[in-house]
Design a protein around this motif. Structure first.
Motif, short mmCIF file in Angstrom:
data_model
loop_
_atom_site.label_atom_id
_atom_site.label_comp_id
_atom_site.label_asym_id
_atom_site.label_seq_id
_atom_site.Cartn_x
_atom_site.Cartn_y
_atom_site.Cartn_z
N PHE A 6 8.52 -9.75 -6.31
CA PHE A 6 8.17 -9.27 -4.99
C PHE A 6 9.06 -9.79 -3.88
O PHE A 6 8.65 -9.85 -2.75
CB PHE A 6 6.70 -9.54 -4.71
N LYS A 7 10.31 -10.15 -4.25
CA LYS A 7 11.21 -10.59 -3.18
C LYS A 7 11.49 -9.42 -2.24
O LYS A 7 11.87 -8.35 -2.68
CB LYS A 7 12.53 -11.09 -3.79
N ASN A 8 11.22 -9.65 -1.00
CA ASN A 8 11.42 -8.62 0.03
C ASN A 8 10.54 -7.39 -0.14
O ASN A 8 10.86 -6.32 0.38
CB ASN A 8 12.89 -8.25 0.19
N VAL A 9 9.47 -7.52 -0.93
CA VAL A 9 8.42 -6.50 -0.93
C VAL A 9 7.20 -7.12 -0.26
O VAL A 9 6.69 -8.14 -0.73
CB VAL A 9 8.04 -6.04 -2.35
N ILE A 10 6.80 -6.54 0.86
CA ILE A 10 5.62 -7.06 1.56
C ILE A 10 4.46 -6.14 1.22
O ILE A 10 4.40 -5.00 1.67
CB ILE A 10 5.88 -7.12 3.07
N LEU A 11 3.58 -6.65 0.37
CA LEU A 11 2.41 -5.88 -0.07
C LEU A 11 1.26 -6.21 0.88
O LEU A 11 0.88 -7.39 0.98
CB LEU A 11 2.08 -6.28 -1.51
N ILE A 12 0.75 -5.22 1.59
CA ILE A 12 -0.31 -5.53 2.55
C ILE A 12 -1.56 -6.00 1.79
O ILE A 12 -1.76 -5.65 0.62
CB ILE A 12 -0.61 -4.35 3.52
N PRO A 13 -2.40 -6.83 2.43
CA PRO A 13 -3.53 -7.45 1.71
C PRO A 13 -4.38 -6.43 0.96
O PRO A 13 -4.79 -5.40 1.52
CB PRO A 13 -4.31 -8.14 2.83
N GLN A 14 -4.61 -6.74 -0.31
CA GLN A 14 -5.32 -5.81 -1.21
C GLN A 14 -6.83 -6.00 -1.05
O GLN A 14 -7.51 -6.47 -1.96
CB GLN A 14 -4.86 -6.03 -2.65
N THR A 15 -7.33 -5.68 0.13
CA THR A 15 -8.76 -5.84 0.42
C THR A 15 -9.55 -4.70 -0.22
O THR A 15 -8.98 -3.65 -0.59
CB THR A 15 -8.98 -5.80 1.93
N ASN A 16 -10.85 -4.87 -0.27
CA ASN A 16 -11.70 -3.77 -0.77
C ASN A 16 -11.58 -2.54 0.13
O ASN A 16 -11.63 -1.41 -0.34
CB ASN A 16 -13.15 -4.21 -0.85
N GLN A 17 -11.42 -2.79 1.43
CA GLN A 17 -11.27 -1.66 2.35
C GLN A 17 -10.04 -0.83 1.96
O GLN A 17 -10.08 0.39 1.85
CB GLN A 17 -11.13 -2.14 3.80
N LEU A 18 -8.91 -1.55 1.74
CA LEU A 18 -7.66 -0.84 1.40
C LEU A 18 -7.82 -0.11 0.07
O LEU A 18 -7.42 1.05 -0.07
CB LEU A 18 -6.49 -1.83 1.33
N LEU A 19 -8.44 -0.79 -0.90
CA LEU A 19 -8.64 -0.16 -2.21
C LEU A 19 -9.47 1.11 -2.06
O LEU A 19 -9.22 2.14 -2.70
CB LEU A 19 -9.32 -1.17 -3.14
N GLY A 20 -10.47 1.05 -1.17
CA GLY A 20 -11.32 2.22 -0.91
C GLY A 20 -10.50 3.37 -0.33
O GLY A 20 -10.70 4.54 -0.71
N LEU A 21 -9.59 3.05 0.58
CA LEU A 21 -8.76 4.10 1.18
C LEU A 21 -7.86 4.74 0.12
O LEU A 21 -7.72 5.97 0.06
CB LEU A 21 -7.89 3.52 2.31
N TYR A 22 -7.26 3.90 -0.73
CA TYR A 22 -6.40 4.45 -1.79
C TYR A 22 -7.22 5.27 -2.79
O TYR A 22 -6.72 6.25 -3.35
CB TYR A 22 -5.64 3.33 -2.51
N THR A 23 -8.46 4.84 -3.03
CA THR A 23 -9.30 5.58 -3.98
C THR A 23 -9.52 7.00 -3.48
O THR A 23 -9.49 7.97 -4.26
CB THR A 23 -10.64 4.86 -4.19
N ILE A 24 -9.69 7.13 -2.16
CA ILE A 24 -9.91 8.48 -1.60
C ILE A 24 -8.63 9.31 -1.70
O ILE A 24 -8.65 10.45 -2.16
CB ILE A 24 -10.40 8.38 -0.13
N ILE A 25 -7.49 8.74 -1.28
CA ILE A 25 -6.29 9.61 -1.26
C ILE A 25 -5.73 9.86 -2.65
O ILE A 25 -5.05 10.86 -2.88
CB ILE A 25 -5.19 9.10 -0.29
N ARG A 26 -6.05 8.98 -3.62
CA ARG A 26 -5.56 9.23 -4.98
C ARG A 26 -6.43 10.25 -5.72
O ARG A 26 -6.00 10.82 -6.72
CB ARG A 26 -5.53 7.92 -5.79
#
Ligand code: URA
Length: 216
Positions: A6-26
């Protein structure tokens, strides 16, 4: 991915909220209005994280209670550059965070004869070499278009360490190829997917982002 995943990859915090958003768009069943709404929410988080990465300088101000507040202000100007068409979906999120932000565009399409990506159009701020650049493209799959767009920015004098490539999902191989060429560009993303399928779609991915966001 390579030894330093993950050098120079900034992964935004993998919160439940974010996971929920990805679950909807996926979810393939999600209809366009919801796809747009929840993608926009993720885009906003990516922009906010990109802004967190920018350098600041100390700044003190007098408050309305005649006190001094020791704060900061951003160093330098920014601009967005969207890779047309899917990247344009990210422009509004940037505008909501940065009033009057300059936004350039790069159009890259597959050349039907060679099957390779070809640069068709670029319109960028004249002083782009003096700006921090948020490169906008929602999906980093093979990295072909992003690499060509980054070459355009470098030719215009933008330094790699002033480029932040914002995307909603990237593939491990896309990150590796991209960083092999541009190790100092920071990739700000919300998800790193395992692989690509035979059609170069991300897996698990979400399908064609541009088709799902815009009416075809
Ligand atoms: N572009 C998309 O829209 N989806 C993918 O999975 C890969 C590239």
């Amino acid at each position: 991915m390579s030894t330093e995943p993950f050098k120079n990859v900034i992964l935004i915090p993998q919160t439940n909220q974010l996971l929920g958003l990805y679950t909807i768009i996926r979810d393939a069943q999600t209809k366009r209005p919801d796809f747009i709404f929840y993608s926009d929410r993720i885009i906003r988080l990516l922009v906010e994280e990109g802004l967190n990465q920018l350098p600041v300088t100390p700044k003190s101000v007098e408050t309305a209670t005649n006190q001094t507040f020791e704060g900061v202000s951003f160093l330098g100007k920014i601009c967005g550059v969207s890779i047309v068409r899917a990247g344009e979906s990210m422009e509004q999120g940037l505008r909501e965070c940065c009033r009057s932000v300059r936004i350039g565009k790069i159009l890259i399409q597959r050349d039907e004869e060679t099957a390779l990506p070809r640069l068709f159009y670029e319109k960028l701020p004249d002083d782009i070499s003096e700006r921090y650049v948020f490169l906008l493209d929602p999906m980093l799959a093979t990295g072909g278009s992003a690499m060509m767009a980054t070459d355009v920015l470098l030719k215009r004098g933008v330094k790699q360490d002033r480029i932040f490539f914002l995307n909603l999902i990237c593939s491990k191989e896309g990150v590796d190829s991209y960083h092999e060429k541009f190790p100092d560009v920071k990739i700000v993303t919300g998800a790193v997917d395992e692989c690509l399928d035979e059609n170069k779609y991300l897996v698990p991915g979400l399908g064609d982002f541009g088709d799902r966001y815009y009416c075809i």
